[in-house]
Write a protein that holds these residues in place. Structure first.
Motif, PDB file in Angstrom:
ATOM      1  N   TYR A 196      41.270  17.030  22.152  1.00  0.00           N
ATOM      2  CA  TYR A 196      42.169  18.023  22.761  1.00  0.00           C
ATOM      3  C   TYR A 196      42.439  17.694  24.224  1.00  0.00           C
ATOM      4  O   TYR A 196      43.572  17.780  24.693  1.00  0.00           O
ATOM      5  CB  TYR A 196      41.565  19.429  22.688  1.00  0.00           C
ATOM      6  N   VAL A 197      41.396  17.347  24.955  1.00  0.00           N
ATOM      7  CA  VAL A 197      41.570  17.030  26.376  1.00  0.00           C
ATOM      8  C   VAL A 197      42.545  15.864  26.538  1.00  0.00           C
ATOM      9  O   VAL A 197      43.494  15.933  27.319  1.00  0.00           O
ATOM     10  CB  VAL A 197      40.219  16.711  27.054  1.00  0.00           C
ATOM     11  N   GLY A 242      48.446  14.214  27.902  1.00  0.00           N
ATOM     12  CA  GLY A 242      49.515  13.279  27.564  1.00  0.00           C
ATOM     13  C   GLY A 242      49.017  12.039  26.853  1.00  0.00           C
ATOM     14  O   GLY A 242      49.749  11.071  26.709  1.00  0.00           O
ATOM     15  N   GLY A 243      47.762  12.048  26.431  1.00  0.00           N
ATOM     16  CA  GLY A 243      47.207  10.938  25.668  1.00  0.00           C
ATOM     17  C   GLY A 243      46.363   9.974  26.472  1.00  0.00           C
ATOM     18  O   GLY A 243      45.693   9.121  25.897  1.00  0.00           O
ATOM     19  N   THR A 244      46.370  10.077  27.793  1.00  0.00           N
ATOM     20  CA  THR A 244      45.629   9.142  28.635  1.00  0.00           C
ATOM     21  C   THR A 244      44.918   9.887  29.759  1.00  0.00           C
ATOM     22  O   THR A 244      45.474  10.804  30.353  1.00  0.00           O
ATOM     23  CB  THR A 244      46.570   8.091  29.248  1.00  0.00           C
ATOM     24  N   LEU A 279      44.774   7.788  23.645  1.00  0.00           N
ATOM     25  CA  LEU A 279      44.823   7.999  22.206  1.00  0.00           C
ATOM     26  C   LEU A 279      45.592   6.868  21.550  1.00  0.00           C
ATOM     27  O   LEU A 279      46.604   6.399  22.084  1.00  0.00           O
ATOM     28  CB  LEU A 279      45.501   9.332  21.879  1.00  0.00           C
ATOM     29  N   THR A 280      45.120   6.442  20.412  1.00  0.00           N
ATOM     30  CA  THR A 280      45.858   5.500  19.582  1.00  0.00           C
ATOM     31  C   THR A 280      46.921   6.304  18.824  1.00  0.00           C
ATOM     32  O   THR A 280      46.898   7.542  18.842  1.00  0.00           O
ATOM     33  CB  THR A 280      44.918   4.819  18.570  1.00  0.00           C
ATOM     34  N   PRO A 281      47.834   5.635  18.144  1.00  0.00           N
ATOM     35  CA  PRO A 281      48.777   6.397  17.317  1.00  0.00           C
ATOM     36  C   PRO A 281      48.066   7.319  16.310  1.00  0.00           C
ATOM     37  O   PRO A 281      48.505   8.456  16.097  1.00  0.00           O
ATOM     38  CB  PRO A 281      49.596   5.307  16.621  1.00  0.00           C
ATOM     39  N   GLU A 309      46.842  10.280  18.284  1.00  0.00           N
ATOM     40  CA  GLU A 309      47.962  11.189  18.577  1.00  0.00           C
ATOM     41  C   GLU A 309      48.296  12.031  17.351  1.00  0.00           C
ATOM     42  O   GLU A 309      48.567  13.224  17.460  1.00  0.00           O
ATOM     43  CB  GLU A 309      49.176  10.399  19.047  1.00  0.00           C
ATOM     44  N   SER A 310      48.247  11.406  16.184  1.00  0.00           N
ATOM     45  CA  SER A 310      48.528  12.123  14.938  1.00  0.00           C
ATOM     46  C   SER A 310      47.471  13.193  14.671  1.00  0.00           C
ATOM     47  O   SER A 310      47.804  14.330  14.304  1.00  0.00           O
ATOM     48  CB  SER A 310      48.570  11.126  13.777  1.00  0.00           C
TER      49      SER A 310
END
Length: 167
Positions: free
Chosen positions: A62-63, A68-70, A116-118, A121-122
């Motif tokens: 979640y964090v 934004g994924g990074t 996050l990897t794809p 992210e999913s």
């Protein structure tokens, strides 16, 4: 015996001149945090969205998703309110699950960023979507104006609480 708002007998309600009952708000937030912070509840949310992670890893996911994924490991540790070594173990589990990767920071080659990897992210999108569904289901019978008020005021309250030191 509790009153109609769930305020325990003998506890001052905290009602102010504007009619706002602060005690009822505190009790509601405490009940929510108590429930949501249990391992069983976190595992049930993850399982319902088909994400197979332990609750600590779910929180880290979640964090990263919210950022934004990074993020840096230090940012994740601060948000989780955990030590860097504990956070490193959690991030390792995310990495082992193929949900996160480490890379040298673009700002400082001595430090690392995690993203996050794809697949990560999913999984974040699945968990986030499950959370939205929970809130939508819980408020389905509410008047639309009440739902709008909740969506405007609760984030504002949480931001204020987070930025206000205990007295």
């Amino acid at each position: 015996m509790d009153d109609a708002d769930g305020v325990p007998a003998g506890v001052e309600s905290g009602t102010r001149d504007d009619g706002h009952d602060t005690a009822a708000t505190l009790i509601a937030l405490t009940r929510l945090v108590s429930l949501w912070s249990t391992i069983d509840y976190q595992q049930s949310i993850a399982a319902a969205s088909h994400v197979r992670l332990d609750p600590s890893a779910v929180r880290a996911l979640y964090v990263l998703g919210r950022e934004g994924g990074t993020a840096t490991p230090s940012q994740v540790a601060a948000e989780l309110r955990l030590s860097r070594p504990s956070t490193s173990k959690i991030l390792g589990r995310l990495s082992d699950a193929g949900l996160m990767q480490r890379a040298p920071s673009t700002r400082d080659r001595r430090s690392v960023s995690v993203s996050l990897t794809p697949l990560g992210e999913s999984r974040f999108a699945e968990l986030f979507g499950a959370g939205i569904s929970m809130i939508d289901t819980a408020t389905a019978a509410w008047d639309p104006a009440d739902r709008r008020a909740l969506n405007q005021l609760l984030p504002r309250l949480i931001t204020s609480l987070i930025s206000t030191p205990p007295q």
